[in-house]
Design an enzyme around this catalytic site. Structure first.
Site, short mmCIF file in Angstrom:
data_model
loop_
_atom_site.label_atom_id
_atom_site.label_comp_id
_atom_site.label_asym_id
_atom_site.label_seq_id
_atom_site.Cartn_x
_atom_site.Cartn_y
_atom_site.Cartn_z
N GLU A 114 60.12 -29.84 -58.31
CA GLU A 114 61.41 -30.00 -57.53
C GLU A 114 61.19 -31.09 -56.47
O GLU A 114 60.08 -31.08 -55.89
CB GLU A 114 61.65 -28.67 -56.87
CG GLU A 114 63.05 -28.54 -56.17
CD GLU A 114 63.52 -27.44 -55.49
OE1 GLU A 114 64.66 -27.10 -55.40
OE2 GLU A 114 62.58 -26.72 -55.07
N ALA A 144 56.22 -24.00 -49.75
CA ALA A 144 55.86 -22.91 -50.80
C ALA A 144 57.04 -23.53 -51.71
O ALA A 144 57.83 -24.04 -51.65
CB ALA A 144 56.04 -21.35 -50.69
N GLU A 157 60.39 -17.13 -51.56
CA GLU A 157 60.13 -17.53 -52.83
C GLU A 157 60.44 -16.37 -53.90
O GLU A 157 60.82 -16.72 -55.13
CB GLU A 157 58.90 -17.87 -53.10
CG GLU A 157 58.04 -19.28 -52.02
CD GLU A 157 59.38 -20.20 -51.92
OE1 GLU A 157 60.01 -20.49 -52.79
OE2 GLU A 157 59.32 -20.99 -50.86
N1 BES Z 1 62.22 -24.70 -53.01
C1 BES Z 1 61.72 -24.96 -52.12
C2 BES Z 1 60.37 -25.99 -51.84
C3 BES Z 1 60.95 -27.32 -51.77
C4 BES Z 1 61.53 -28.02 -50.85
C5 BES Z 1 60.89 -28.04 -53.07
C6 BES Z 1 61.96 -29.21 -50.83
C7 BES Z 1 61.00 -29.50 -53.04
C8 BES Z 1 61.81 -30.16 -52.10
C9 BES Z 1 60.90 -23.74 -51.38
O1 BES Z 1 61.77 -22.65 -52.05
C10 BES Z 1 61.19 -23.58 -50.14
O2 BES Z 1 62.21 -23.52 -49.69
N2 BES Z 1 60.15 -23.62 -49.42
C11 BES Z 1 60.01 -23.64 -48.01
C12 BES Z 1 59.43 -22.29 -47.22
C13 BES Z 1 60.35 -21.33 -47.03
C14 BES Z 1 59.44 -20.01 -46.39
C15 BES Z 1 61.42 -21.77 -45.96
C16 BES Z 1 59.32 -24.80 -47.36
O3 BES Z 1 58.68 -25.59 -48.14
O4 BES Z 1 59.41 -24.98 -46.13
ZN ZN Z 2 63.29 -22.16 -50.98
#
Ligand code: BES
Ligand code: ZN
Length: 855
Positions: free
Chosen positions: A134, A269, A305
């Site tokens: 992603e 994550a 997640e």
């Molecule tokens: N889908 C995201 C990770 C992501 C973010 C991939 C930006 C590519 C670009 C994941 O589900 C997410 O939101 N992760 C958060 C953690 C969450 C606990 C808020 C993050 O990475 O900060």
């Molecule tokens: Zn997310």
């Protein structure tokens, strides 16, 4: 007629299923792959366009149903991140298999298929390969239709060293030794899913024994030596999976779920279907020796997640403009699930900070709507911000509370049911919620999602008419607001003399609203429950009576009140003295999050006041926080609840840093020495005392913290010391910290965050900024998507020379993927500089106002 933008793929051929085999060669930093893609051709074509970046394609063929084979050729379009496959004749509509071989490089910049190396506990290097697709990096791993609405099933195989563990989205169904000594691992076929969810992980992982939720096995994967840090994750992974199956009423959509800790990981994550990846500190934590906040981070990340397995993976946005559907939902759901598993944490009050962050950014001229047109991939990146996550999560919370949790859930179930395996637009969500609730959800919500900003609700008391009048206009810190309005769900609390409490609900639109109030009204609070995404401004005579009711409000209501009062000061709608009575009332406050909000205000003031006035601020901080810590004491009582433990931690940090309290500093130093000598210290106090000691420590402390960083046994411990090194103030030590931060001792995932923390140190502004300017190109190359962490603290620099120099640099060196964030940073800086000017030389007078009478 083909009007697609150049970075979008045509839809004449669509993939149904990818059969993929990947053979990584970690030693040489490359991988080889082959794929057979089942493709539906929908109208006659001669060429097929798909995405690929830095891949060499060979042996390209197209196989007909009847077995006939055509050879193809390829041309590359690196600008568009596409390749065109050319066939020797026209391909009629029908089903085909497109096959090819491809070669790529394992990257080191944490995207695509990447390689990371860390030292194991025995000092030997551990090599781990992992993927991050992603938003648009699957195309760096295999040729594909890399847009979220080309969903297809995946059958993946990995060829690895026999001693390595190989993981992907689905269960392992077969494993065989090959003649060259490698092992070939074959995984089951997935449900149709988007390419950005593909996961490949290879390394010497230790896996927990599966915990079962129904038929779904759940495992935690960590590198050797970290298996004992998986207990919190195991409980959260099973608890949240169970919670979401119940909440959504739809079975978990994959055949297993692994939660995998990757030693170097850009985001927090990533929700790859069935194979979620994490940075280590977001998954691995020592249950007995960690702070509540550290465990909360793990549980809430897993919850986030896991929610995506339905919201995002099963039902997916059609294009990146709709990313809020994924991320806002997962953010909202993470709080809901964490709250259900751990009511004692009171996470909705903690989320008050998330909402406050969103209100802050969304009060800028440089904000954007939650949903916003997204063009090329670079634009998609800018969407992963506080507006998508925290504003999005907040407006969903507002809607849930407005519709009631039951009705909201009913609508969500309908939405998921109807669109499973598919792709959606925001309007699909409104349709489902409208049909479940019978309310005009779209009319109300479109304003919150498609307009930037939010309202300030003005409250006036007309005593003659016995009315409260409410009206709204857009909140802005500076400059003219636009002529926007929202459908604002308002709940009002009215206190009458004799402690009678009443509620009144309404929707405030463009027109002013009058609410009849009883003649004996004593006080009024607008935004009861504090779940509305707006600010409130009370006419002056309502403010004092409201402060008298603080004890009768919920912590979240108080947090919100404090935040709105502070915003009024930043916006120059009220003088700094406006906040002082509220600060003084903090001697009765016992909620860690309300204290957290006030601490942030104090920290900002500390950044912007002149040195000779700082003692005035420190005095006030000690006056309000000192007595609270004294009552609480440094010693947790047995079975003390988690919120009090957090409160103690916050007070110690506030008093020891911004309060400059000598007693607290001394005590922190003693406690830390004792900890270093093996005495057990309550885990929630470790980060605060380390931070306090760093803020005044010398060379000895620096050296010890560095050593603790290198020898850390948990991810939390490592981060604690690594980041605290940024807070030392002696120039020599700042230099040493900067050298460390630029060295390979710091992982890529942490480097930008560490540099940002160093820049936030007011004693190090110049030294750090010099490094940033001198190494700008390197930093951009090393942290292409994390430059925002470095730049953010520019917002709190108010020294005119330095502030101008920084802004001039940022204007001269635009970073397209962070353009909006940088504009917001610069705007915050203007707002802070303006406040600094207003209070310059006035601090004594401003802070004295509201002081209790001297006797
Ligand atoms: N889908 C995201 C990770 C992501 C973010 C991939 C930006 C590519 C670009 C994941 O589900 C997410 O939101 N992760 C958060 C953690 C969450 C606990 C808020 C993050 O990475 O900060
Ligand atoms: Zn997310």
């Amino acid at each position: 007629m083909d009007e697609r933008p150049p970075y979008r793929l045509p839809r004449m051929a669509v993939p149904r299923r990818y059969q993929l085999e990947i053979v990584p060669d970690a030693d040489n930093g490359v991988f080889h792959g082959s794929c057979a893609i089942a493709v539906d051709v929908l109208s006659p074509i001669q060429d097929m366009i798909l995405n690929a970046v830095q891949l060499q394609l060979t042996d390209i063929t197209l196989t007909y149903d009847n077995g006939q084979i055509l050879s193809g050729t390829v041309s590359y379009h690196p600008e568009e991140e596409q390749v065109t496959l050319h066939w020797p004749r026209t391909i009629d509509p029908g089903r085909y298999t497109v096959s090819m071989q491809f070669d790529g490089r394992l990257s080191t910049d944490l995207r695509g298929f990447y390689r990371t190396m860390v030292n194991g506990k025995d000092g030997k290097p551990i090599v781990i390969l992992s993927t991050q697709c992603e938003a648009t990096d699957a195309r760096r791993i295999f040729p594909c239709w890399d847009e979220p609405d080309f969903k297809a099933a995946f059958s993946i195989a990995l060829v690895v060293d026999p001693e390595d563990v190989a993981l992907s989205n689905a269960r392992e169904i077969h494993s065989e030794m090959m003649s060259d000594g490698k092992r070939r691992v074959v995984f089951a076929e997935t449900i149709p899913m988007s390419t950005y969810l593909v996961a490949l992980v290879v390394g010497p992982f230790e896996l927990t024994l599966p915990d079962m939720v129904g038929l779904v096995p759940i495992r935690i994967a960590a590198r050797p030596g970290f298996a004992e840090l998986t207990a919190v994750a195991r409980a959260a992974a099973t608890g949240t999976l169970q919670f979401f199956q119940d909440y959504f009423g739809i079975p978990y959509p994959a055949d297993k779920i692994d939660h995998v800790a990757i030693p170097d990981f850009e985001a927090g994550a990533m929700e790859n279907l069935g194979c979620v990846t994490y940075r280590e500190e977001a998954l691995l934590v020592d249950k007995e020796r960690s702070a509540p906040m550290e465990q909360m981070q793990v549980v809430s990340t897993i919850a986030h997640e896991t929610a995506h397995m339905w919201f995002g993976d099963l039902v997916t946005m059609r294009w990146w403009n709709g990313i809020w559907l994924n991320e806002a939902f997962a953010t909202f759901m993470q709080e809901l699930a964490t709250d259900a598993l751990h009511p004692e944490w009171d996470v909705w009050t903690t989320f008050g900070h998330g909402r406050a962050n969103a209100l802050e950014v969304d009060g800028l001229a440089s904000t954007r709507p939650i949903e916003y047109p997204v063009g090329p991939p670079l634009d998609a990146w800018g969407m992963f911000d506080v507006l998508t996550y925290q504003k999005g999560g907040s407006v969903l919370r507002m809607l849930e509370q407005y519709l009631t949790p039951e009705v909201f859930r009913h609508g969500i179930r309908q939405y998921l049911e109807l669109h499973r395996y598919g792709n959606t637009e925001t309007s699909d969500l409104w349709d489902a919620l409208e049909s479940a609730s019978g309310e005009p959800v779209r009319t109300m919500m479109d304003g919150w999602v498609f307009q930037p900003g939010y309202p300030l609700v003005l409250v006036e008391w007309d005593r003659d008419q016995q009315l409260i009048r409410l009206r709204q206009h857009q909140f802005r810190y500076q400059g003219e607001a636009d002529n926007r309005y929202w459908q604002v769900p308002v709940v009002v609390t009215i206190w009458r003399y004799g402690d009678v409490r009443e509620s009144y609900r309404t929707i405030l639109g463009l027109e002013e609203k009058s609410i009849p109030v009883p003649s004996d009204m004593a006080s009024v609070l607008v935004n009861q429950g504090a779940w509305g995404f707006y600010r409130v401004a009370y006419e002056a005579t309502l403010w004092q009576p409201l402060l008298e009711r603080l004890g009768e409000m919920t912590p979240l209501e108080r947090l919100s009140l404090a935040d709105d009062a502070w915003a009024a000061i930043l916006a120059n709608e009220a003088p700094l003295s406006h906040i002082v009575p509220l600060w003084r009332a903090m001697v009765n406050e016992r909620d860690p999050d309300v204290w957290g909000a006030v601490s942030r205000q104090a920290a900002l003031l500390d950044d912007i006041v002149e040195d000779h006035e700082r003692p005035l601020l420190q005095n006030l901080i000690r006056t309000i926080a000192g007595p609270v810590l004294q009552k609480l004491t440094w010693e947790p009582s047995p079975d003390e609840d988690v919120r009090h433990r957090r409160l103690r931690a916050i007070l110690i940090q506030l008093l020891g840093t911004h309060g400059g309290d000598p007693t607290v500093r001394m005590h922190a130093r003693e406690l830390l020495s004792a900890h270093w000598q093996g005495t057990s210290v309550p885990p929630e106090l470790l980060t605060p005392i380390v931070n306090v000691v760093a803020s005044f420590g010398g060379e000895t402390e620096w050296a010890r913290m560095y050593q603790q960083f290198r020898a850390a046994e948990t991810p939390q411990e490592e981060k604690r010391y690594l980041y605290a090194l940024a807070d030392f103030i002696e120039p020599d030590l700042v230099t040493r910290t900067l050298e460390l931060y630029q060295s390979s001792a710091v992982r890529t995932q942490d480097g930008a965050i560490a540099l940002g923390r160093a820049l936030a140190n007011r004693h190090a502004h110049r030294a750090v900024w010099n490094v940033v300017e001198d190494h700008w190109d390197e930093l951009l190359e090393k942290y292409p998507k994390m430059i925002e962490f470095i730049v953010s603290p520019v917002a709190t620099v108010v020294d005119e020379d330095l502030a101008h120099r920084m802004v001039a640099w940022l204007h001269a060196h635009p970073v397209p993927q962070s353009a909006r964030h940088i504009a917001q940073t610069i705007e915050f800086q203007e707002i802070h500089r303006a406040l600094a000017k207003r209070i310059q030389g006035q601090l004594g007078t401003l802070l004295e106002i509201g002081a209790p009478p001297q006797n």
